[in-house]
Design an enzyme around this catalytic site. Sequence first.
Site, mmCIF file in Angstrom:
data_model
loop_
_atom_site.group_PDB
_atom_site.id
_atom_site.type_symbol
_atom_site.label_atom_id
_atom_site.label_comp_id
_atom_site.label_asym_id
_atom_site.label_seq_id
_atom_site.Cartn_x
_atom_site.Cartn_y
_atom_site.Cartn_z
ATOM 1 N N GLU A 168 2.150 -15.124 -15.397
ATOM 2 C CA GLU A 168 2.979 -15.790 -14.383
ATOM 3 C C GLU A 168 2.027 -16.374 -13.360
ATOM 4 O OE1 GLU A 168 4.254 -16.667 -10.866
ATOM 5 O OE2 GLU A 168 4.195 -14.475 -10.755
ATOM 6 N N CYS A 177 3.466 -17.619 -4.868
ATOM 7 C CA CYS A 177 3.506 -18.560 -5.990
ATOM 8 C C CYS A 177 4.784 -19.380 -5.973
ATOM 9 C CB CYS A 177 3.362 -17.821 -7.313
ATOM 10 S SG CYS A 177 4.531 -16.482 -7.547
#
Length: 511
Positions: free
Chosen positions: A254, A288
Amino acid sequence: MSSRQSGQPYRQYIDGEWTEGRGTETFESENPATGESLGEFHRGTEGDVRAATAAADEASEAWRNRSHIDRAEFLWDIYQELKDRHEELGEIVTKECGKEISEGKADVTEAWHMVEWAAGDARHPKGDVVPSEIPSKDAYMRRKPRGVVGCITPWNFPVAIPFWHMAVSLVEGNTVVWKPAEQTPWCGQIIAEMFEESGIPDGVFNMVQGYGDAGAAIVDDDRVDAVLFTGSAEVGHQIGERVARDPGKLAACEMGGKNNVVVTEHADLDIAVHAALMSSFKTTGQRCVSSERLVVHEDVYDEFKARFVELAERVSVGDPLDEDTFMGPLIEAEHKRKVAEYNRLADDEGVNVLVDRTELDDDEIPDGHEDGHWAGPFVYEADPHEDLRCTHEEVFGPHVALLEYSGDIEEAVDIQNDTDYGLAGAVISEDYRQLNYFRDHAEIGLAYGNLPCIGAEVQLPFGGVKKSGNGYPSAREVIEAVTERTAWTLNNSKEIRMAQGLSADIKTDSE
């Protein structure tokens, strides 16, 4: 045994023992708000990783032979400790990674939510019963652990994300070798102490502190069956390429994003401005899922811009332990230089800069925090259709572009999709058709309606598409990454009958 001897650097945890490791180098954790040292840590080597993976491999068979419920029992003490030490650990998170105190505490809350979910899932149904074409056959799916799971985690969620990776991995019967981020080793040390105190068998959980070379050694070790990684796209893609050369290994990564908040002509502007501020500046833009692009319809653009800019100019940047602070410091000096370089790049690319707090005034920096890595919001407007580096490359800081569009929701989503990334995004609208169009056509793994594009819950999958990764190393989807599926078919008849009408007759030549 203590994780360090008095006055000595913190040690690593390998095969149930605290060890200085095979190297001689140490490194320090730094408070990004003050520059002060928070502790000294032994730096792991490739040899330390080999020792940890060997221990994990040795412990694997006995651990996988326990029941899900038995394995989960070791996590319940950790769950309770995370709750009992909520205030203390939240402050440690804030001291080590710099995000403001409510975020530090939320990091710990998210960790215990993940442990609760993973341990509770041990008593939930496993597998699927699948109808067979043949009435006398039973067909179903079973899962088994992959074996040794290597976990490499980031600094911005130094307690929550390790448990995203490790809690499910352990309950599903895998052993773990973990490398925390080098910027937040203190948080890693505390988590390792929790595992030791839980009484988990030797070798089932191992922690090696260190830098990228230690992470690379985990990825390259033949005994590691799966790698879970959360971090930058650059490193994640390197891991994916390495693992792709080994057909028996899986990488679940991820990674980053260049995330958008779309504000349509039917938006509630109170919600829009609030959601955009949260998306852009929480964790000082170092998530993120942080939004660096605000795609705003021309009908509401001027009002939205005025309100957003007014707040960006005044948003509180300061001591992250102060409850009145909205934004803390950036994580380290090198990252501050990177953010400042992107701010200069935007200016060089000819955008219209609206807010530039790259360097804070002296009176904005708290007393005693002069050595912190401070930066405030940087906001500009740009052409949404121009191919600029500043509007397409991830900055990972409080760097935000306002992009005005004039068409319908289709144009807004085209702009949203015009990046190499596909992690998170939000749409602000009172028109359900616009919400649904965004939901169905935005190229992202995490979508939010009338909310900031931050704030994941542990029971939902977390991850993206395109350059942002494959969406596996968290929540329920991590089960896919750390287990292998077997389709099992059992014949309950004394005869063999085949699906698809395949003949089961044994035919021989006539005499």
